[in-house]
Design an enzyme around this catalytic site. Sequence first.
Site: not given
Ligand code: UT7
Length: 332
Positions: A126, A259, A289
Site C-alpha cells: 500500500c 492511503h 482499500n
Molecule cells: O492497506 C494497509 C493498511 N491496512 C489498514 O490500515 C487496516 C488497519 N486496520 C483496520 O482498519 C481495522 O483494524 C479493521 C477495519 C481491519 C478492523 O476494525 P477493528 O475496529 O479493529 O475491529 P476488530 O478487528 O477489533 O473486530 C471487532 C469485532 C470482532 O468481533 P468480536 O471478537 O468483538 O466479537 C470481529 O470478529 O468485529 C468483528 N468483525 C466483523 N463483524 C462484522 C470483523 N470483521 C467483521 C465484519 N463484519 N466484516
Amino acid sequence: MTSSASSAPRFSRITGTGSFLPPERVSNQQLAQRLAERGIETSDEWIVERTGIRARHFADAGTATSDLALPAAQAALEAAGRSAADVDLIIVATSTPDMVFPSAACLLQRKLGVAGCAAFDVQAVCSGFVYALTVADSLIKSGAARCALVVGAEVFSRLLDFDDRTTCVLFGDGAGAVVLEASVEPGVLASELHADGRHVEILCTPGTVSGGQVLGDPLLKMDGQAVFKLAVGVLEQVARSVIAKAGRTESDIDWLIPHQANIRIMQGTARKLKLPMDRVIVTVDEHGNTSAASIPLALDAGVRDGRIRRGHTVLLEGVGGGFTWGAVLLDF
Ligand code: UT7
C-alpha cells in the site's frame, strides 16, 4: 532512460493525473448478501462504522492489473498534453502484477504501443505509489529521465479470502496514474521512505509459485489491529518529518491524501496534523482499500473535481505491508 549529467537545477512536477475503476461496483449490502450465501455474516453498518467503506469496485476474471493501468495512464498522458512516445520511464506500483514476470510495467508499455524506455514494477504494497513516485523523482532529478509515467494499479480482489470477513470487506480494485516531468519549478519538495521487515506477518500474502504449483497460502492475511496501531504512529511521524525537510509547516498543507484504508486512520492523522477533514481527500468510501492504487486514485479525484489546483501544496502518505511507509510533499 539515459544517463546524462546536467548542472542545471532539476525538479520533478506532476503535469497530469488519471485513474480508472473497473465497472463492477459492489456496495456493502451486495457484498454482505454474497458473503451470507457462504455462511459469512457481515453488515453495511459494521463496515461503514469501522472503516468508512460503502462500496468497492471488482475487476472481472479476464481483467489484469495492466488492463486497469492502461486507461489510467492514457488519461494522465492526455491531462499532461503528452503522448506515450514522450515517456522515457514507466514505473508501476503493484502487488498484484499480471504474472510473475515480466513486470506489469512492461505489459503496460506494450499496451501503450511504445518500446525502448525503462519499465519496471515497484512492490511496496500500500506504500507502493509513494515509493514509485520517489524513485521517479530521483531519476528525474539525477537527469536520467525527463518524462515518467508513474502508476499504482491493483486487482487486490484476487488475493481476498471471501471466507474471512475481517479482510474481504476492506479491499477493491483500480488504478491511478501521474505524469511526472522534469521542471525548473518544484514539484516534489521532499519525500521519505521507510520499511520495517520485523512486521512481515501482520499483513502478508505468504504463498508463492514453485515447481509449477502454488506453494503456501496465496490469500491475504492481516492482523488489522496491529496494522492500525502501527499505521497511526508512522503516518504522523513521517508527515512531520517530510514537512520539516521541505522547510514548510503543517499549516502550509492544502490537501492531505493519505492511503485510503480506513477513515478512522485518516481522521486520526488529520487530527494530529491539525488539519480539518475538509482538507483531506477521501475516496475510501467508494473505492475501499485499493493498495498501491489508492493514493493516485484519490489524487485524480481531487484534481478532476477542481479541489486540487495548480500551486496547492499536497501531502501524499502511504502505509502498508512490509511493514512499509512513506510520504511525498509536493507543490501541485
Ligand atoms: O492497506 C494497509 C493498511 N491496512 C489498514 O490500515 C487496516 C488497519 N486496520 C483496520 O482498519 C481495522 O483494524 C479493521 C477495519 C481491519 C478492523 O476494525 P477493528 O475496529 O479493529 O475491529 P476488530 O478487528 O477489533 O473486530 C471487532 C469485532 C470482532 O468481533 P468480536 O471478537 O468483538 O466479537 C470481529 O470478529 O468485529 C468483528 N468483525 C466483523 N463483524 C462484522 C470483523 N470483521 C467483521 C465484519 N463484519 N466484516
